[in-house]
Design a protein around this motif. Structure first.
Motif, PDB file in Angstrom:
ATOM      1  N   TRP A 287      35.786  56.184 -54.812  1.00 16.35           N
ATOM      2  CA  TRP A 287      36.697  55.165 -55.350  1.00 16.35           C
ATOM      3  C   TRP A 287      38.113  55.387 -54.823  1.00 16.35           C
ATOM      4  O   TRP A 287      38.827  54.435 -54.500  1.00 16.35           O
ATOM      5  CB  TRP A 287      36.676  55.162 -56.880  1.00 16.35           C
ATOM      6  CG  TRP A 287      36.785  53.767 -57.419  1.00 16.35           C
ATOM      7  CD1 TRP A 287      37.841  52.907 -57.287  1.00 16.35           C
ATOM      8  CD2 TRP A 287      35.783  53.034 -58.127  1.00 16.35           C
ATOM      9  NE1 TRP A 287      37.562  51.707 -57.879  1.00 16.35           N
ATOM     10  CE2 TRP A 287      36.311  51.763 -58.403  1.00 16.35           C
ATOM     11  CE3 TRP A 287      34.508  53.344 -58.568  1.00 16.35           C
ATOM     12  CZ2 TRP A 287      35.602  50.796 -59.102  1.00 16.35           C
ATOM     13  CZ3 TRP A 287      33.807  52.383 -59.261  1.00 16.35           C
ATOM     14  CH2 TRP A 287      34.349  51.120 -59.518  1.00 16.35           C
ATOM     15  N   SER A 288      38.533  56.641 -54.679  1.00 19.91           N
ATOM     16  CA  SER A 288      39.880  56.908 -54.148  1.00 19.91           C
ATOM     17  C   SER A 288      39.977  56.494 -52.678  1.00 19.91           C
ATOM     18  O   SER A 288      41.017  55.985 -52.247  1.00 19.91           O
ATOM     19  CB  SER A 288      40.255  58.375 -54.327  1.00 19.91           C
ATOM     20  OG  SER A 288      39.579  59.193 -53.408  1.00 19.91           O
ATOM     21  N   LEU A 289      38.901  56.717 -51.930  1.00 20.34           N
ATOM     22  CA  LEU A 289      38.902  56.274 -50.529  1.00 20.34           C
ATOM     23  C   LEU A 289      38.997  54.755 -50.448  1.00 20.34           C
ATOM     24  O   LEU A 289      39.712  54.215 -49.591  1.00 20.34           O
ATOM     25  CB  LEU A 289      37.636  56.767 -49.816  1.00 20.34           C
ATOM     26  CG  LEU A 289      37.513  58.271 -49.597  1.00 20.34           C
ATOM     27  CD1 LEU A 289      36.144  58.610 -49.018  1.00 20.34           C
ATOM     28  CD2 LEU A 289      38.625  58.780 -48.695  1.00 20.34           C
ATOM     29  N   HIS A 290      38.268  54.080 -51.328  1.00 24.80           N
ATOM     30  CA  HIS A 290      38.315  52.611 -51.370  1.00 24.80           C
ATOM     31  C   HIS A 290      39.736  52.138 -51.679  1.00 24.80           C
ATOM     32  O   HIS A 290      40.258  51.238 -51.021  1.00 24.80           O
ATOM     33  CB  HIS A 290      37.321  52.105 -52.410  1.00 24.80           C
ATOM     34  CG  HIS A 290      37.368  50.630 -52.653  1.00 24.80           C
ATOM     35  ND1 HIS A 290      37.301  49.701 -51.645  1.00 24.80           N
ATOM     36  CD2 HIS A 290      37.477  49.926 -53.814  1.00 24.80           C
ATOM     37  CE1 HIS A 290      37.368  48.480 -52.156  1.00 24.80           C
ATOM     38  NE2 HIS A 290      37.482  48.600 -53.466  1.00 24.80           N
ATOM     39  N   ARG A 291      40.377  52.777 -52.649  1.00 27.99           N
ATOM     40  CA  ARG A 291      41.755  52.432 -53.031  1.00 27.99           C
ATOM     41  C   ARG A 291      42.698  52.590 -51.845  1.00 27.99           C
ATOM     42  O   ARG A 291      43.599  51.785 -51.643  1.00 27.99           O
ATOM     43  CB  ARG A 291      42.202  53.319 -54.199  1.00 27.99           C
ATOM     44  CG  ARG A 291      43.654  53.093 -54.606  1.00 27.99           C
ATOM     45  CD  ARG A 291      44.173  54.151 -55.558  1.00 27.99           C
ATOM     46  NE  ARG A 291      44.195  55.452 -54.902  1.00 27.99           N
ATOM     47  CZ  ARG A 291      43.718  56.561 -55.437  1.00 27.99           C
ATOM     48  NH1 ARG A 291      43.173  56.574 -56.618  1.00 27.99           N
ATOM     49  NH2 ARG A 291      43.789  57.700 -54.767  1.00 27.99           N
ATOM     50  N   ASP A 292      42.461  53.640 -51.057  1.00 27.64           N
ATOM     51  CA  ASP A 292      43.347  53.928 -49.919  1.00 27.64           C
ATOM     52  C   ASP A 292      42.968  53.165 -48.654  1.00 27.64           C
ATOM     53  O   ASP A 292      43.571  53.384 -47.600  1.00 27.64           O
ATOM     54  CB  ASP A 292      43.331  55.431 -49.614  1.00 27.64           C
ATOM     55  CG  ASP A 292      43.916  56.260 -50.746  1.00 27.64           C
ATOM     56  OD1 ASP A 292      44.629  55.702 -51.607  1.00 27.64           O
ATOM     57  OD2 ASP A 292      43.648  57.479 -50.774  1.00 27.64           O
ATOM     58  N   GLY A 293      41.947  52.292 -48.741  1.00 26.89           N
ATOM     59  CA  GLY A 293      41.526  51.531 -47.573  1.00 26.89           C
ATOM     60  C   GLY A 293      40.775  52.359 -46.549  1.00 26.89           C
ATOM     61  O   GLY A 293      40.714  52.010 -45.378  1.00 26.89           O
ATOM     62  N   ARG A 294      40.179  53.474 -46.997  1.00 20.34           N
ATOM     63  CA  ARG A 294      39.467  54.382 -46.086  1.00 20.34           C
ATOM     64  C   ARG A 294      38.016  54.575 -46.538  1.00 20.34           C
ATOM     65  O   ARG A 294      37.469  55.665 -46.435  1.00 20.34           O
ATOM     66  CB  ARG A 294      40.164  55.743 -46.051  1.00 20.34           C
ATOM     67  CG  ARG A 294      41.613  55.689 -45.625  1.00 20.34           C
ATOM     68  CD  ARG A 294      42.297  57.056 -45.562  1.00 20.34           C
ATOM     69  NE  ARG A 294      42.108  57.837 -46.778  1.00 20.34           N
ATOM     70  CZ  ARG A 294      41.621  59.090 -46.805  1.00 20.34           C
ATOM     71  NH1 ARG A 294      41.265  59.696 -45.693  1.00 20.34           N
ATOM     72  NH2 ARG A 294      41.501  59.740 -47.943  1.00 20.34           N
ATOM     73  N   LEU A 295      37.406  53.519 -47.034  1.00 20.90           N
ATOM     74  CA  LEU A 295      36.067  53.606 -47.605  1.00 20.90           C
ATOM     75  C   LEU A 295      35.059  54.232 -46.642  1.00 20.90           C
ATOM     76  O   LEU A 295      34.229  55.057 -47.034  1.00 20.90           O
ATOM     77  CB  LEU A 295      35.586  52.220 -48.044  1.00 20.90           C
ATOM     78  CG  LEU A 295      34.236  52.158 -48.738  1.00 20.90           C
ATOM     79  CD1 LEU A 295      34.258  52.954 -50.042  1.00 20.90           C
ATOM     80  CD2 LEU A 295      33.853  50.720 -49.015  1.00 20.90           C
TER      81      LEU A 295
END
Length: 168
Positions: A51-59
């Motif tokens: 979820w943090s990667l998704h938030r940062d645009g790095r999914l």
């Protein structure tokens, strides 16, 4: 623990929606190659890290590095987003089983997954009396609150923030 939906800790029983949560964890596990309880980048749960990667645009950083780029980007993104959608903390927001099958097959797009993981709310916001969705009241008399108080940070832990500091 990583497969258990948050509401199961409160309700003490599994449901179709909690099975969807577990399936979301399996999807994230398969794509990332990591176990659901994995300490990575300061997170203890795989779902929180993704979820943090998704938030940062790095999914796509969640994709197993052992694949070495040998995967279809759109499919990896679809499965990761579906894993997050299935792992939504609020059970009623998770996709239904039929929709999951359609998403995996590519015939239906993945539902919107917010960049920030929504907060878990218990009990679910069912109206008093069951099915009247126009009601806005909820019976909270039976909610114990004593266990929440012990988890609050002491006031002294906030003293580092001055009156002029903003948290927004």
């Amino acid at each position: 623990m990583g497969y258990i939906a948050p509401e199961c800790f409160h309700a003490g029983k599994a449901t179709q929606q909690s099975d969807v949560y577990a399936f979301g964890t399996v999807l994230l596990e398969v794509v990332s190659g990591l176990r659901p309880v994995t300490k990575i980048d300061g997170f203890q749960l795989l779902v929180d890290w993704v979820w943090s990667l998704h938030r940062d645009g790095r999914l796509l950083d969640a994709v197993d590095q052992r694949l070495g780029g040998d995967y279809v980007i759109e499919e990896a993104q679809r499965v990761l987003l579906l894993g997050l959608a299935c792992s939504h903390p609020i059970a009623s927001e998770r996709p239904k089983t039929q929709e999951i099958v359609q998403i995996i097959s590519g015939s239906v797009p993945v539902p919107y997954v917010p960049p920030f993981r929504p907060a878990f709310v218990w009990p679910s916001m069912m109206p008093v009396g069951g099915g009247d969705i126009t009601s806005t009241t909820m019976d909270t008399n039976s909610l114990p609150t004593s266990h929440f108080v012990s988890e609050l940070a002491p006031r002294s832990s906030y003293e580092q923030y001055g009156d002029d500091d903003s948290m927004v």
